[in-house]
Design an enzyme around this catalytic site. Structure first.
Site, PDB file in Angstrom:
ATOM      1  N   ASP A   1       0.877  -1.178   0.000  1.00 38.37           N
ATOM      2  CA  ASP A   1       0.000   0.000   0.000  1.00 38.37           C
ATOM      3  C   ASP A   1       0.916   1.230   0.000  1.00 38.37           C
ATOM      4  O   ASP A   1       1.463   1.587  -1.043  1.00 38.37           O
ATOM      5  CB  ASP A   1      -0.872  -0.132   1.262  1.00 38.37           C
ATOM      6  CG  ASP A   1      -1.936   0.913   1.418  1.00 38.37           C
ATOM      7  OD1 ASP A   1      -1.659   2.083   1.167  1.00 38.37           O
ATOM      8  OD2 ASP A   1      -3.068   0.580   1.817  1.00 38.37           O
TER       9      ASP A   1
ATOM     10  N   LYS B   1      -0.883  -1.234  -4.662  1.00 39.93           N
ATOM     11  CA  LYS B   1      -1.700  -0.018  -4.852  1.00 39.93           C
ATOM     12  C   LYS B   1      -0.784   1.098  -5.361  1.00 39.93           C
ATOM     13  O   LYS B   1      -0.165   1.813  -4.561  1.00 39.93           O
ATOM     14  CB  LYS B   1      -2.317   0.419  -3.514  1.00 39.93           C
ATOM     15  CG  LYS B   1      -3.429  -0.496  -2.998  1.00 39.93           C
ATOM     16  CD  LYS B   1      -4.040   0.088  -1.712  1.00 39.93           C
ATOM     17  CE  LYS B   1      -5.097  -0.800  -1.133  1.00 39.93           C
ATOM     18  NZ  LYS B   1      -5.510  -0.375   0.239  1.00 39.93           N
TER      19      LYS B   1
HETATM   20  P1  IMP Z   1       1.710  -0.442   3.895  1.00 44.02           P
HETATM   21  O1  IMP Z   1       2.708  -0.445   4.990  1.00 44.02           O
HETATM   22  O2  IMP Z   1       0.888   0.841   3.896  1.00 44.02           O
HETATM   23  O3  IMP Z   1       2.263  -0.745   2.521  1.00 44.02           O
HETATM   24  O4  IMP Z   1       0.660  -1.568   4.219  1.00 44.02           O
HETATM   25  C1  IMP Z   1       1.079  -2.870   4.288  1.00 44.02           C
HETATM   26  C2  IMP Z   1       0.224  -3.754   5.159  1.00 44.02           C
HETATM   27  O5  IMP Z   1      -1.005  -3.154   5.570  1.00 44.02           O
HETATM   28  C3  IMP Z   1      -0.154  -4.964   4.340  1.00 44.02           C
HETATM   29  O6  IMP Z   1       0.792  -5.982   4.478  1.00 44.02           O
HETATM   30  C4  IMP Z   1      -1.513  -5.326   4.895  1.00 44.02           C
HETATM   31  O7  IMP Z   1      -1.376  -6.198   5.986  1.00 44.02           O
HETATM   32  C5  IMP Z   1      -2.099  -4.009   5.348  1.00 44.02           C
HETATM   33  N1  IMP Z   1      -2.969  -3.447   4.288  1.00 44.02           N
HETATM   34  C6  IMP Z   1      -2.658  -2.472   3.403  1.00 44.02           C
HETATM   35  N2  IMP Z   1      -3.693  -2.208   2.579  1.00 44.02           N
HETATM   36  C7  IMP Z   1      -4.670  -3.063   2.963  1.00 44.02           C
HETATM   37  C8  IMP Z   1      -6.004  -3.293   2.464  1.00 44.02           C
HETATM   38  O8  IMP Z   1      -6.508  -2.692   1.503  1.00 44.02           O
HETATM   39  N3  IMP Z   1      -6.690  -4.278   3.113  1.00 44.02           N
HETATM   40  C9  IMP Z   1      -6.193  -4.999   4.160  1.00 44.02           C
HETATM   41  N4  IMP Z   1      -4.975  -4.804   4.646  1.00 44.02           N
HETATM   42  C10 IMP Z   1      -4.204  -3.849   4.039  1.00 44.02           C
END
Ligand code: IMP
Length: 182
Positions: free
Chosen positions: A111, A139
């Protein structure tokens, strides 16, 4: 790109509608497994699964890689509700056996990239022979880091998704399909 007959489910207070079917997911994961198998032909591989969300993707992906493969886990927490908290914490550390191995980090979704960056900077990974990244979902609009995601399953819009390992406050990980917040 909803391809399923639209099904709406409720988890806690929110409604989600079908987005990626189990069939689409397993077909794409098979292709990813074949690509990884080609890239690491003749090598031993270490799949580092980022818990909790990536467990289901990792199970299917590893079954499609016919190489000598070790599997290890790291547990990081960063999400609360439907927004990234931005703060990462190690809840289960990386086993030192990654040292000298070809590592593929297995993520459920990238994300903002905060979690990925945090994992990539863990000291145990600095001693690996090589490190690449595989994520079932990506994303692009939310991604703020520069690490290359070498193996991407699906690029998805900046909307919260659940199912196939991904949860909303603990629910939804057991769903066979992926659903998007309505
Ligand atoms: P980031 O650190 O923002 O890239 O998010 C990473 C972690 O957040 C992922 O490994 C997921 O566990 C959780 N995450 C991010 N986006 C989503 C989503 O749309 N649905 C559910 N979990 C998410």
């Amino acid at each position: 790109m909803p391809s399923l007959k639209s099904i709406v489910i409720k988890l806690h207070d929110k409604f989600f509608e079908s987005y990626l079917s189990h069939e689409e997911l397993t077909k794409r994961i098979r292709e990813m497994g074949e690509e990884i198998e080609r890239d690491y032909a003749g090598e031993e591989l270490y799949l580092l699964v980022v818990l909790s969300g990536a467990w289901r993707f990792a199970a299917e992906l590893s079954a499609n890689i016919k190489l000598d493969t070790r599997i290890g886990f790291v547990k990081i927490s960063s999400y609360s509700g439907t927004a990234s908290s931005g703060k990462c914490e190690v809840q289960l550390p990386v086993n030192e056996e990654v040292e000298g191995k070809h590592v593929v980090v297995i993520e459920d979704i990238v994300d903002t990239g905060n979690t990925l960056e945090f994992v990539m900077q863990l000291s145990a990974l600095q001693k690996a022979k090589s490190v690449k990244i595989a994520s079932l979902l990506f994303k692009p609009e939310a991604y703020k880091r520069n690490y290359e995601v070498h193996y991407k399953g699906f690029s998805v819009p900046n909307l919260f998704v659940v199912g196939y390992g991904l949860d909303y406050n603990g629910l939804g990980r057991n769903l066979n399909d992926i659903y998007q917040l309505k």
